[in-house]
Motif scaffolding. Structure first.
Motif, PDB file in Angstrom:
ATOM      1  N   TYR A  70       0.832  -1.482  -0.472  1.00  0.00           N
ATOM      2  CA  TYR A  70      -0.296  -0.128   0.028  1.00  0.00           C
ATOM      3  C   TYR A  70       1.048   2.005  -0.386  1.00  0.00           C
ATOM      4  O   TYR A  70       0.164   2.472  -0.625  1.00  0.00           O
ATOM      5  CB  TYR A  70      -1.298   0.070   1.445  1.00  0.00           C
ATOM      6  CG  TYR A  70      -2.237  -1.178   1.197  1.00  0.00           C
ATOM      7  CD1 TYR A  70      -2.951  -1.072   0.230  1.00  0.00           C
ATOM      8  CD2 TYR A  70      -1.727  -2.303   1.486  1.00  0.00           C
ATOM      9  CE1 TYR A  70      -4.439  -1.588   0.161  1.00  0.00           C
ATOM     10  CE2 TYR A  70      -2.880  -3.092   1.732  1.00  0.00           C
ATOM     11  CZ  TYR A  70      -4.014  -2.853   0.500  1.00  0.00           C
ATOM     12  OH  TYR A  70      -4.824  -3.937  -0.125  1.00  0.00           O
ATOM     13  N   PHE A  71       2.101   1.157   0.517  1.00  0.00           N
ATOM     14  CA  PHE A  71       2.974   2.110   0.392  1.00  0.00           C
ATOM     15  C   PHE A  71       3.078   2.696  -0.820  1.00  0.00           C
ATOM     16  O   PHE A  71       2.910   3.288  -1.559  1.00  0.00           O
ATOM     17  CB  PHE A  71       4.250   1.900   1.262  1.00  0.00           C
ATOM     18  CG  PHE A  71       4.989   3.194   1.346  1.00  0.00           C
ATOM     19  CD1 PHE A  71       5.076   4.519   0.938  1.00  0.00           C
ATOM     20  CD2 PHE A  71       6.672   2.663  -0.032  1.00  0.00           C
ATOM     21  CE1 PHE A  71       6.209   5.248   1.313  1.00  0.00           C
ATOM     22  CE2 PHE A  71       7.481   3.451   0.070  1.00  0.00           C
ATOM     23  CZ  PHE A  71       7.787   4.816   0.103  1.00  0.00           C
ATOM     24  N   PHE A  72       3.784   1.556  -1.836  1.00  0.00           N
ATOM     25  CA  PHE A  72       3.702   1.404  -3.228  1.00  0.00           C
ATOM     26  C   PHE A  72       2.776   2.064  -4.292  1.00  0.00           C
ATOM     27  O   PHE A  72       2.658   2.720  -4.739  1.00  0.00           O
ATOM     28  CB  PHE A  72       4.556   0.552  -4.112  1.00  0.00           C
ATOM     29  CG  PHE A  72       5.792   0.368  -3.141  1.00  0.00           C
ATOM     30  CD1 PHE A  72       6.803   1.458  -3.148  1.00  0.00           C
ATOM     31  CD2 PHE A  72       6.235  -1.232  -2.695  1.00  0.00           C
ATOM     32  CE1 PHE A  72       8.143   1.064  -3.141  1.00  0.00           C
ATOM     33  CE2 PHE A  72       7.080  -1.568  -2.564  1.00  0.00           C
ATOM     34  CZ  PHE A  72       8.888  -0.943  -2.498  1.00  0.00           C
ATOM     35  N   LEU A  73       1.274   1.512  -3.816  1.00  0.00           N
ATOM     36  CA  LEU A  73      -0.069   2.093  -4.187  1.00  0.00           C
ATOM     37  C   LEU A  73      -0.150   3.618  -4.137  1.00  0.00           C
ATOM     38  O   LEU A  73      -0.568   4.234  -4.903  1.00  0.00           O
ATOM     39  CB  LEU A  73      -0.919   1.310  -3.578  1.00  0.00           C
ATOM     40  CG  LEU A  73      -1.543  -0.211  -3.767  1.00  0.00           C
ATOM     41  CD1 LEU A  73      -2.261  -1.392  -3.538  1.00  0.00           C
ATOM     42  CD2 LEU A  73      -1.516   0.064  -5.669  1.00  0.00           C
ATOM     43  N   SER A  74       0.134   3.861  -2.835  1.00  0.00           N
ATOM     44  CA  SER A  74      -0.105   5.661  -2.658  1.00  0.00           C
ATOM     45  C   SER A  74       1.152   6.411  -3.330  1.00  0.00           C
ATOM     46  O   SER A  74       0.288   7.242  -3.804  1.00  0.00           O
ATOM     47  CB  SER A  74       0.648   5.392  -0.753  1.00  0.00           C
ATOM     48  OG  SER A  74      -0.857   4.591  -0.524  1.00  0.00           O
ATOM     49  N   ASN A  75       2.164   5.672  -3.444  1.00  0.00           N
ATOM     50  CA  ASN A  75       2.918   6.377  -4.300  1.00  0.00           C
ATOM     51  C   ASN A  75       2.827   6.520  -6.139  1.00  0.00           C
ATOM     52  O   ASN A  75       2.275   7.478  -7.075  1.00  0.00           O
ATOM     53  CB  ASN A  75       4.491   6.340  -4.998  1.00  0.00           C
ATOM     54  CG  ASN A  75       5.462   6.100  -3.603  1.00  0.00           C
ATOM     55  OD1 ASN A  75       5.486   7.303  -4.296  1.00  0.00           O
ATOM     56  ND2 ASN A  75       5.394   5.957  -2.356  1.00  0.00           N
ATOM     57  N   LEU A  76       1.659   5.029  -6.087  1.00  0.00           N
ATOM     58  CA  LEU A  76       1.043   5.168  -7.782  1.00  0.00           C
ATOM     59  C   LEU A  76      -0.282   6.491  -7.545  1.00  0.00           C
ATOM     60  O   LEU A  76      -0.402   6.780  -8.764  1.00  0.00           O
ATOM     61  CB  LEU A  76       0.825   3.329  -7.958  1.00  0.00           C
ATOM     62  CG  LEU A  76      -0.158   3.182  -9.660  1.00  0.00           C
ATOM     63  CD1 LEU A  76       1.474   3.749 -10.134  1.00  0.00           C
ATOM     64  CD2 LEU A  76      -0.347   1.693  -9.322  1.00  0.00           C
ATOM     65  N   SER A  77      -0.819   5.723  -6.993  1.00  0.00           N
ATOM     66  CA  SER A  77      -2.109   6.714  -6.681  1.00  0.00           C
ATOM     67  C   SER A  77      -1.253   8.748  -6.909  1.00  0.00           C
ATOM     68  O   SER A  77      -2.506   9.682  -7.876  1.00  0.00           O
ATOM     69  CB  SER A  77      -2.912   6.699  -5.520  1.00  0.00           C
ATOM     70  OG  SER A  77      -3.316   5.497  -5.202  1.00  0.00           O
ATOM     71  N   ILE A  78      -0.391   9.078  -6.708  1.00  0.00           N
ATOM     72  CA  ILE A  78      -0.007   9.868  -6.427  1.00  0.00           C
ATOM     73  C   ILE A  78       0.854  10.858  -7.471  1.00  0.00           C
ATOM     74  O   ILE A  78       0.237  12.409  -8.565  1.00  0.00           O
ATOM     75  CB  ILE A  78       1.479  10.194  -5.214  1.00  0.00           C
ATOM     76  CG1 ILE A  78       0.671  10.386  -3.863  1.00  0.00           C
ATOM     77  CG2 ILE A  78       2.061  12.169  -5.381  1.00  0.00           C
ATOM     78  CD1 ILE A  78       2.041  10.374  -2.421  1.00  0.00           C
ATOM     79  N   ILE A  79       1.209  10.047  -8.125  1.00  0.00           N
ATOM     80  CA  ILE A  79       1.631   9.772  -9.846  1.00  0.00           C
ATOM     81  C   ILE A  79       0.439   9.716 -10.114  1.00  0.00           C
ATOM     82  O   ILE A  79       0.398  10.679 -11.373  1.00  0.00           O
ATOM     83  CB  ILE A  79       2.276   8.539 -10.312  1.00  0.00           C
ATOM     84  CG1 ILE A  79       3.703   8.254  -9.486  1.00  0.00           C
ATOM     85  CG2 ILE A  79       2.998   8.889 -11.675  1.00  0.00           C
ATOM     86  CD1 ILE A  79       4.691   6.954  -9.330  1.00  0.00           C
ATOM     87  N   ASP A  80      -0.332   9.497 -10.342  1.00  0.00           N
ATOM     88  CA  ASP A  80      -1.740   8.798 -11.299  1.00  0.00           C
ATOM     89  C   ASP A  80      -2.438  11.175 -11.350  1.00  0.00           C
ATOM     90  O   ASP A  80      -3.058  11.199 -12.291  1.00  0.00           O
ATOM     91  CB  ASP A  80      -2.504   7.667 -11.439  1.00  0.00           C
ATOM     92  CG  ASP A  80      -1.911   6.523 -11.621  1.00  0.00           C
ATOM     93  OD1 ASP A  80      -1.277   6.493 -12.456  1.00  0.00           O
ATOM     94  OD2 ASP A  80      -2.376   5.340 -10.933  1.00  0.00           O
ATOM     95  N   ILE A  81      -2.443  10.989 -10.049  1.00  0.00           N
ATOM     96  CA  ILE A  81      -3.250  12.895  -9.893  1.00  0.00           C
ATOM     97  C   ILE A  81      -2.510  13.828 -10.344  1.00  0.00           C
ATOM     98  O   ILE A  81      -3.041  14.499 -11.657  1.00  0.00           O
ATOM     99  CB  ILE A  81      -3.265  12.933  -8.454  1.00  0.00           C
ATOM    100  CG1 ILE A  81      -4.379  11.610  -7.352  1.00  0.00           C
ATOM    101  CG2 ILE A  81      -3.695  14.207  -8.199  1.00  0.00           C
ATOM    102  CD1 ILE A  81      -3.970  12.054  -6.363  1.00  0.00           C
ATOM    103  N   PHE A  82      -0.789  13.636 -10.164  1.00  0.00           N
ATOM    104  CA  PHE A  82       0.154  14.737 -11.145  1.00  0.00           C
ATOM    105  C   PHE A  82       0.142  14.519 -12.155  1.00  0.00           C
ATOM    106  O   PHE A  82      -0.418  15.390 -12.779  1.00  0.00           O
ATOM    107  CB  PHE A  82       1.081  14.954 -10.156  1.00  0.00           C
ATOM    108  CG  PHE A  82       0.937  15.502  -9.420  1.00  0.00           C
ATOM    109  CD1 PHE A  82       0.517  17.101  -8.823  1.00  0.00           C
ATOM    110  CD2 PHE A  82       0.973  14.728  -7.723  1.00  0.00           C
ATOM    111  CE1 PHE A  82       0.276  17.240  -7.544  1.00  0.00           C
ATOM    112  CE2 PHE A  82       1.344  15.061  -6.269  1.00  0.00           C
ATOM    113  CZ  PHE A  82       1.025  16.760  -6.369  1.00  0.00           C
TER     114      PHE A  82
END
Length: 326
Positions: A70-82
């Motif tokens: 979920y740490f990496f999933l959070s990173n992925l979500s931040i990337i997708d937003i920006f």
């Protein structure tokens, strides 16, 4: 002689103007299709923002989800937003606006952030696949392998390498002279259309692009593929048919999104220049700039029981609090 100098000065001024602003093409020139495109992309953007923000919040508030996955999933979500935000808002404006121009600085920043975030997503997807490999194929050593220091280093390294690599490409791209046209045959600033606009031989830039894409995209894709081959091999050894079906279902969903993302990026950045087509480029780019960021939180987390339970629990708590106040 004076007239010739005047004409030369006018040409230089026009060339300077074309260098300072670029014209982006919209998705359609038909009025009713423009409205449809605007509404569809607006809806996709809202889903992208809400889905990814919800995932980040859920991971933040639930201690059970403080894990490497979920740490990496959070990173992925931040990337997708920006990543989506670097392209879609400007696309929405240009879809309905008469003036579809963008400044040189604005174009360079859009290219830099979209390229950096797109590359970072590639690497993070590969890291996530390795994390699943460690969890499924090396369960007894998982906590030792995926410790906090390694997770942080993998995430920080992914962001740093991709942002530095993209800076080099963008600087070299905007050092090219654009004397053919300042009309970009694309809906956002991306490298391949700019190479076709330049009046200089862009072989060096294209070779660097192929090398960069080969190292980042192909290596990430191969690491992801190898990880999933080992994962599927391990799943095949599961005796329970229900367990195998559940695991295969999850892997199939993940591999579908990963293949879609990697496939479209490789098609865009690794095919020969002679095969470029403005219409095909626009269609392919839509998949990895708008569709994938929208699907990622759904595929990777919304089907997850822990995430759904956290959302349900939080909603019940909010309803209880609201009724208590009432």
């Amino acid at each position: 002689m004076s007239l010739a100098r005047h004409d030369l000065k006018v040409m230089e001024e026009n060339n300077q103007t074309s260098q300072e602003r670029f014209i982006l093409l919209g998705l359609s020139n038909v009025p009713y299709l423009q409205v449809i495109c605007f509404l569809v992309f607006l809806l996709m953007y809202i889903i992208t923002l809400s889905g990814n923000l919800l995932l980040i919040i859920v991971v933040r508030i639930n201690p059970k989800l403080q894990t490497p996955m979920y740490f990496f999933l959070s990173n992925l979500s931040i990337i997708d937003i920006f990543f989506s935000s670097s392209i879609v808002p400007k696309l929405l404006i240009n879809t309905l606006a008469i003036d579809k121009s963008i400044s040189l600085i604005g174009c360079a920043l859009q290219m830099y952030f979209s390229l950096s975030l797109g590359a970072t997503e590639c690497v993070i997807l590969a890291v996530m696949a390795y994390d699943r490999f460690a969890a499924i194929c090396r369960p007894l050593h998982y906590n030792t392998i995926m410790n906090k220091a390694l997770c942080f280093s993998l995430a920080a390294g992914s962001w740093s390498i991709c942002f530095l690599n993209s800076a080099m490409h963008v600087v070299l791209t905007f050092r090219l002279p654009y004397c053919k046209s300042h009309h970009v045959k694309h809906f956002f600033c991306e490298m391949p259309p700019f190479f076709r606009m330049s009046c200089r031989n862009t072989l060096f830039n294209e070779m660097l692009m192929y090398i960069g894409a080969g190292i980042i995209v192909m290596c990430s894709f191969c690491l992801t593929l190898i990880s999933y081959i080992h994962i599927i091999s391990t799943i095949m050894k599961i005796r329970s048919s229900h367990g195998r079906h559940k695991a295969f279902s999850t892997c199939a969903s993940h591999l579908t999104v990963v293949s879609l993302y990697y496939g479209t990026l490789m098609f865009m950045y690794m095919r020969p220049r002679s095969t470029y087509s403005a219409e095909i480029d626009k269609t392919v780019s839509i998949l990895y700039t708008a569709v994938t960021p929208m699907l990622n939180p759904i595929i990777y987390s919304m089907r997850n029981k822990d995430v759904k339970d956290t959302i349900t629990k939080q909603r019940k708590q909010e309803i209880k609090t609201f009724n208590g106040k009432g």
